[in-house]
Write an enzyme that holds these catalytic residues in place. Structure first.
Site, PDB file in Angstrom:
ATOM      1  N   ARG A  50       9.338 -11.962  28.653  1.00  0.00           N
ATOM      2  CA  ARG A  50       9.617 -10.708  29.349  1.00  0.00           C
ATOM      3  C   ARG A  50       8.337 -10.008  29.781  1.00  0.00           C
ATOM      4  O   ARG A  50       8.280  -9.387  30.843  1.00  0.00           O
ATOM      5  CB  ARG A  50      10.455  -9.780  28.462  1.00  0.00           C
ATOM      6  CG  ARG A  50      11.915 -10.201  28.358  1.00  0.00           C
ATOM      7  CD  ARG A  50      12.772  -9.169  27.646  1.00  0.00           C
ATOM      8  NE  ARG A  50      12.568  -9.193  26.206  1.00  0.00           N
ATOM      9  CZ  ARG A  50      11.964  -8.251  25.501  1.00  0.00           C
ATOM     10  NH1 ARG A  50      11.460  -7.188  26.121  1.00  0.00           N
ATOM     11  NH2 ARG A  50      11.841  -8.345  24.194  1.00  0.00           N
TER      12      ARG A  50
ATOM     13  N   HIS B 208      20.244   3.032  18.388  1.00  0.00           N
ATOM     14  CA  HIS B 208      20.139   1.575  18.479  1.00  0.00           C
ATOM     15  C   HIS B 208      21.521   0.925  18.450  1.00  0.00           C
ATOM     16  O   HIS B 208      21.796   0.001  19.232  1.00  0.00           O
ATOM     17  CB  HIS B 208      19.288   1.048  17.326  1.00  0.00           C
ATOM     18  CG  HIS B 208      19.186  -0.441  17.292  1.00  0.00           C
ATOM     19  ND1 HIS B 208      18.366  -1.150  18.149  1.00  0.00           N
ATOM     20  CD2 HIS B 208      19.811  -1.372  16.515  1.00  0.00           C
ATOM     21  CE1 HIS B 208      18.481  -2.443  17.903  1.00  0.00           C
ATOM     22  NE2 HIS B 208      19.352  -2.606  16.911  1.00  0.00           N
TER      23      HIS B 208
ATOM     24  N   ARG C 285       8.344   0.558   8.319  1.00  0.00           N
ATOM     25  CA  ARG C 285       8.849   1.900   8.614  1.00  0.00           C
ATOM     26  C   ARG C 285       8.766   2.748   7.343  1.00  0.00           C
ATOM     27  O   ARG C 285       9.276   2.363   6.296  1.00  0.00           O
ATOM     28  CB  ARG C 285      10.293   1.833   9.113  1.00  0.00           C
ATOM     29  CG  ARG C 285      10.874   3.207   9.472  1.00  0.00           C
ATOM     30  CD  ARG C 285      12.242   3.020  10.116  1.00  0.00           C
ATOM     31  NE  ARG C 285      12.125   2.220  11.333  1.00  0.00           N
ATOM     32  CZ  ARG C 285      13.116   1.479  11.819  1.00  0.00           C
ATOM     33  NH1 ARG C 285      14.269   1.412  11.195  1.00  0.00           N
ATOM     34  NH2 ARG C 285      12.933   0.790  12.933  1.00  0.00           N
TER      35      ARG C 285
ATOM     36  N   GLU D 277       2.647  -2.966  13.048  1.00  0.00           N
ATOM     37  CA  GLU D 277       3.100  -1.677  13.571  1.00  0.00           C
ATOM     38  C   GLU D 277       3.718  -0.871  12.428  1.00  0.00           C
ATOM     39  O   GLU D 277       4.627  -1.351  11.749  1.00  0.00           O
ATOM     40  CB  GLU D 277       4.134  -1.859  14.681  1.00  0.00           C
ATOM     41  CG  GLU D 277       4.611  -0.522  15.243  1.00  0.00           C
ATOM     42  CD  GLU D 277       5.748  -0.675  16.242  1.00  0.00           C
ATOM     43  OE1 GLU D 277       5.531  -0.366  17.427  1.00  0.00           O
ATOM     44  OE2 GLU D 277       6.846  -1.087  15.826  1.00  0.00           O
TER      45      GLU D 277
ATOM     46  N   LYS E  89       0.825  -1.209   0.000  1.00  0.00           N
ATOM     47  CA  LYS E  89       0.000   0.000   0.000  1.00  0.00           C
ATOM     48  C   LYS E  89       0.861   1.262   0.000  1.00  0.00           C
ATOM     49  O   LYS E  89       0.583   2.223  -0.730  1.00  0.00           O
ATOM     50  CB  LYS E  89      -0.925   0.002   1.223  1.00  0.00           C
ATOM     51  CG  LYS E  89      -2.071  -0.997   1.160  1.00  0.00           C
ATOM     52  CD  LYS E  89      -2.877  -0.977   2.447  1.00  0.00           C
ATOM     53  CE  LYS E  89      -4.075  -1.904   2.375  1.00  0.00           C
ATOM     54  NZ  LYS E  89      -5.071  -1.458   1.377  1.00  0.00           N
TER      55      LYS E  89
END
Length: 224
Positions: free
Chosen positions: A50, A149, A71, A133, A14
């Protein structure tokens, strides 16, 4: 994991369609580049441990929302909101949650617009809703996040305080760069592509009213 990969591919396609449309039809393309990543099964299970999530498919789907990620890197802050609007305006994209770290950066300086969206993936036995996400950010935000990072990885998350302070300073510098470039872009091309923007603490961003309006529009599109 295949369903998450297919959902990630749906969102990537998309965004790439929008990117190619702007590249060939419009005079200005707000999308610089698109990337995607799928967590490994080992990484998902580690996060399940976790977060103390019940290890069932249903609970993992509900609580681990970043298994598939896309992203979208844009030229300007206003473009990040604009592409978010174009993507979430599509009828088969449902917005689940939005976290605006551009308006409200994290304490370490991280800035990005995060959205959890749900899209249908049509498999042989019918449609399956999949959550993905999607992160919208500028080139400057992406460069800073990549550097941050790498530093955390190098120091195994035990980064010295002075280096953390330098990273926060760099985040402020990156935000100022975004502000200056957006202003320059507006002076050259006018404001026809730029939504309502305000300057807060040296950071250029959409006004809260406009952000709220965009999110509400996406939510009300699917109300009966």
């Amino acid at each position: 994991m295949l369903s998450y990969k297919f959902g990630m591919d749906e969102i990537t396609t998309k965004v790439r369609i929008l990117q190619e449309e702007f590249q060939h039809i419009h005079a200005y393309n707000p999308i610089e580049h698109v990337s995607a990543r799928l967590k490994s099964p080992e990484s998902v299970l580690d996060k399940v441990r976790r977060k103390r999530t019940e290890p069932t498919f249903e609970r993992i789907r509900d609580e681990i929302t970043d298994i598939a990620g896309v992203r979208v890197t844009c030229s300007f802050v206003s473009d990040a909101y604009r592409v978010f609007d174009m993507l979430t305006n599509q009828q088969d994209v449902e917005v689940v949650t939005v976290k605006d770290y551009i308006r409200d950066p994290k304490p370490n300086g991280y800035r990005s617009l995060h959205a959890i969206v749900e899209v249908p993936v049509f498999l042989s036995d019918g449609p399956t809703p999949v959550r993905v996400e999607v992160q919208f950010r500028t080139v400057a935000m992406d460069f800073w996040a990549s550097l941050e990072h790498k530093i955390h990885y190098k120091y195994d998350k035990q980064v010295p305080d002075e280096l953390l302070a330098s990273l926060r300073d760099a985040a402020i510098t990156a935000a100022k760069l975004d502000e200056d470039m957006e202003r320059l872009h507006g002076e050259i091309h006018g404001d026809r592509h730029t939504p309502e923007l305000t300057e807060t603490n040296g950071s250029l961003e959409l006004s809260e009213q406009v952000v709220t309006q965009l999110i509400r529009q996406r939510a009300t599109l699917r109300e009966p």
